[in-house]
Enzyme design. Structure first.
Site, PDB file in Angstrom:
ATOM      1  CD1 TRP A  58      34.368  47.591  43.353  1.00 37.58           C
ATOM      2  CD2 TRP A  58      35.398  48.600  45.060  1.00 37.58           C
ATOM      3  NE1 TRP A  58      33.745  47.192  44.504  1.00 37.58           N
ATOM      4  CE2 TRP A  58      34.357  47.793  45.580  1.00 37.58           C
ATOM      5  CE3 TRP A  58      36.181  49.331  45.950  1.00 37.58           C
ATOM      6  CZ2 TRP A  58      34.076  47.695  46.934  1.00 37.58           C
ATOM      7  CZ3 TRP A  58      35.904  49.239  47.305  1.00 37.58           C
ATOM      8  CH2 TRP A  58      34.874  48.430  47.790  1.00 37.58           C
ATOM      9  CB  THR A  80      50.404  37.623  59.559  1.00 41.25           C
ATOM     10  OG1 THR A  80      49.756  37.927  60.800  1.00 41.25           O
ATOM     11  CG2 THR A  80      49.961  36.257  59.087  1.00 41.25           C
ATOM     12  CE  LYS A 105      31.126  50.351  46.724  1.00 43.60           C
ATOM     13  NZ  LYS A 105      30.436  49.276  47.452  1.00 43.60           N
ATOM     14  CD  GLU A 138      48.417  34.643  56.052  1.00 43.13           C
ATOM     15  OE1 GLU A 138      47.760  35.375  56.798  1.00 43.13           O
ATOM     16  OE2 GLU A 138      49.275  35.085  55.243  1.00 43.13           O
TER      17      GLU A 138
END
Length: 541
Positions: A444, A185, A439, A328
């Site tokens: 949000w 990753t 936030k 993944e």
């Protein structure tokens, strides 16, 4: 009662033998510092067989990790098949990793040999002595003038192949769950984590790239993978293209927009794929090239700006084909191909649909869940939650158990780290990465949506939004904006442009004009770098 079907393993040798037997006449074209090289699949297959013998001659163990430090080339494609078809594990090393990360992943995977393009040797060689398990460095001479060290560990690729007899039999991997390849990753906190793909997952993933509502790869296609072959196996495109029998065009080390545009035009490429930054760079060149052969421009790696996709539609009649996934997920999980329910929509509505990440491809299951409670959220395009994935090419854990089970649910689903909403047809709309949401006052703000609106301004080339601490509102958005060459733009002009397009409280508290948005090792916007750059930034009161 059991079915009475033959039990044959799903393994990559089938991909090789199918290509060798049926598509030997198809072309493989590679750009290199020494000029463009063309070969056939039949000639390539003989070299793969020689390379299989070379891996034996070098003493690579039965399931040894074979590292590659290479550009997108036909030579890299030889390694893509020779390593897994002989039971070894292909480990594509990211050429853009920091040196300490490169050393970490090579040692963590226990690579036994590394194949490196000569043009990349100056990047690899300074850390060679830190590679604890690597016994041999094989240099693939791509015509670059980099000095080749006089060292007993260094071998020449072509000399090794010339001295090797081609493997004469049929390749065979009996256990379809055996490891075929691994990638690490990128862009995560801490050390990269290893994702190990099985033969079964690679074959199934390759098959889905041939389906009409995914990439639709077919024998008549000419495919140019711009996405690096070290990035999640180039989105499965090389294996899929071999399975389908496509011609393949490789860009080699020259990844400039001009070079890619020239290859697309010259070879009448029909399918190509890369991250948004690639297509942003090529946008000013569209009028100078005949790209009429293209039928699909696959774009993923990060959210595709609606304005970018529409710019291509207006210039060449072909918008982006938006896809989503991650290392993944092998990586293809969703593709935003047009569906029948879009037929009666306005062009503006269809543009919005194309900007979504799309519908899950067959065999991939998705759900959104409250990240705190784990409660599954409805598909009403209003509720949002963490996107979770399950399927036969979705990781079940990381190599050596790195990261524990933090990224996997108790019932085995992958927590992607993306926040999404899903409509009633199953079309995913990414709201943001959980770590990139702003936030503000308990509400949000999606940095992705805000970036898309900023990049809709005709003077903006790139834009990234990050959260900046705020005494009253907790966080507020800072817009980091790159202006197109020859254009001018002020913060007030940008805010005026945004005012009718987003909620008032979404408007950035400040705009910083920068020369370039920093990129990760796979070409995504590096917001981590921006957050470090603007650490301690004082927002206007």
């Amino acid at each position: 009662m059991l079915g009475l079907m033959q039990d044959r393993p799903l393994s990559l040798p089938h991909v090789f033998h199918r290509a060798e037997r049926m598509f030997g006449h198809k072309r493989l074209i590679t750009a290199s510092p020494a000029g463009e090289r063309e070969t056939t699949v039949a000639e390539w297959a003989v070299r793969v067989r020689r390379l299989a013998t070379v891996l034996d001659d070098l003493g690579v163990s039965a399931d040894g990790r074979v590292g590659t430090f290479c550009w997108n080339t036909d030579r890299h494609l030889e390694l893509y098949l020779a390593a897994p078809c002989t039971g070894r594990v292909l480990h594509t090393l990211n050429i853009r990793l920091f040196p300490e990360q490169l050393v970490y992943v090579a040692n963590h995977a226990e690579d036994e040999v590394v194949f490196v393009d000569r043009s990349l040797l100056p990047v690899l060689w300074p850390v060679v002595d830190q590679l604890e398990t690597v016994r041999t460095i094989v240099v693939i001479d791509d015509g670059a003038d980099a000095e080749i060290p006089s060292d007993p560990r260094v071998r020449d690729y072509e000399e090794l192949l010339a001295a090797a007899e081609p493997f004469a039999g049929r390749f065979s991997v009996e256990d379809e769950n055996a490891a075929a390849a691994m990638c690490y990753t990128s862009g995560t906190t801490g050390n990269p984590k290893g994702v190990v793909y099985s033969h079964r997952s690679a074959v199934l993933h390759s098959m889905v790239t041939l389906t009409a509502d995914a990439f639709g790869l077919a024998e008549r296609d000419v495919v140019l993978p711009v996405v690096p072959m070290f990035h999640a196996n180039a989105w499965g495109i090389p294996y899929g293209a071999l399975l389908a029998g496509c011609d393949l065009v490789f860009p080699g080390p020259n990844m400039s927009p001009a070079a890619i545009a020239s290859q697309l035009e010259r070879h009448r490429v029909t399918v190509t794929g890369g991250v948004p930054t690639i297509w942003m760079g090529m946008r000013p060149l569209l009028a100078d090239h005949d790209l009429s052969a293209l039928r699909a421009i696959i774009c993923g790696g990060s959210a595709v700006p609606r304005a970018l996709s529409e710019a291509y539609r207006e210039a060449i009649g072909l918008p982006m084909l938006h896809a989503w996934g991650m290392t993944e997920t092998s990586p293809i999980a969703t593709v935003s191909t047009p569906r029948s329910h879009h037929a009666g929509w306005t062009e503006d509505q269809r543009a919005d649909a194309r900007a979504r990440q799309g519908q899950a491809v067959p065999f991939v299951e998705l759900r959104i869940a409250d990240p705190d409670t784990g409660e599954e959220m409805p598909w009403d395009d209003e509720a949002s939650g963490e996107l979770q994935a399950a399927g036969p090419w979705i990781a079940a854990e990381y190599y050596r158990g790195e990261g524990g089970g933090a990224q996997f649910t108790a019932d085995g689903w992958l927590k992607t780290g993306d926040v999404a909403a899903v409509d009633r047809w199953g079309f995913v709309r990414l709201v943001d990465r959980t770590k990139d949401l702003v936030k503000s006052g308990g509400e949000w703000i999606s940095s992705v949506d805000l970036e898309n609106e900023i990049m809709a301004h005709p003077a903006v080339a790139e834009a990234a939004v990050i959260a900046i601490p705020h005494e009253k509102w907790t966080e507020r958005p800072l817009a980091c904006v790159v202006v197109k060459p020859g254009e001018s733009l002020t913060a007030d002009e940008l805010l005026e442009f945004l005012a009718p397009r987003v909620a008032k409280w979404w408007l950035p508290d400040a705009v910083e004009f920068i020369d370039e948005v920093p990129k990760t090792s796979v070409g995504k916007f590096s917001k981590k770098t921006l957050r470090e750059k603007f650490d301690g930034y004082s927002l206007p009161s």
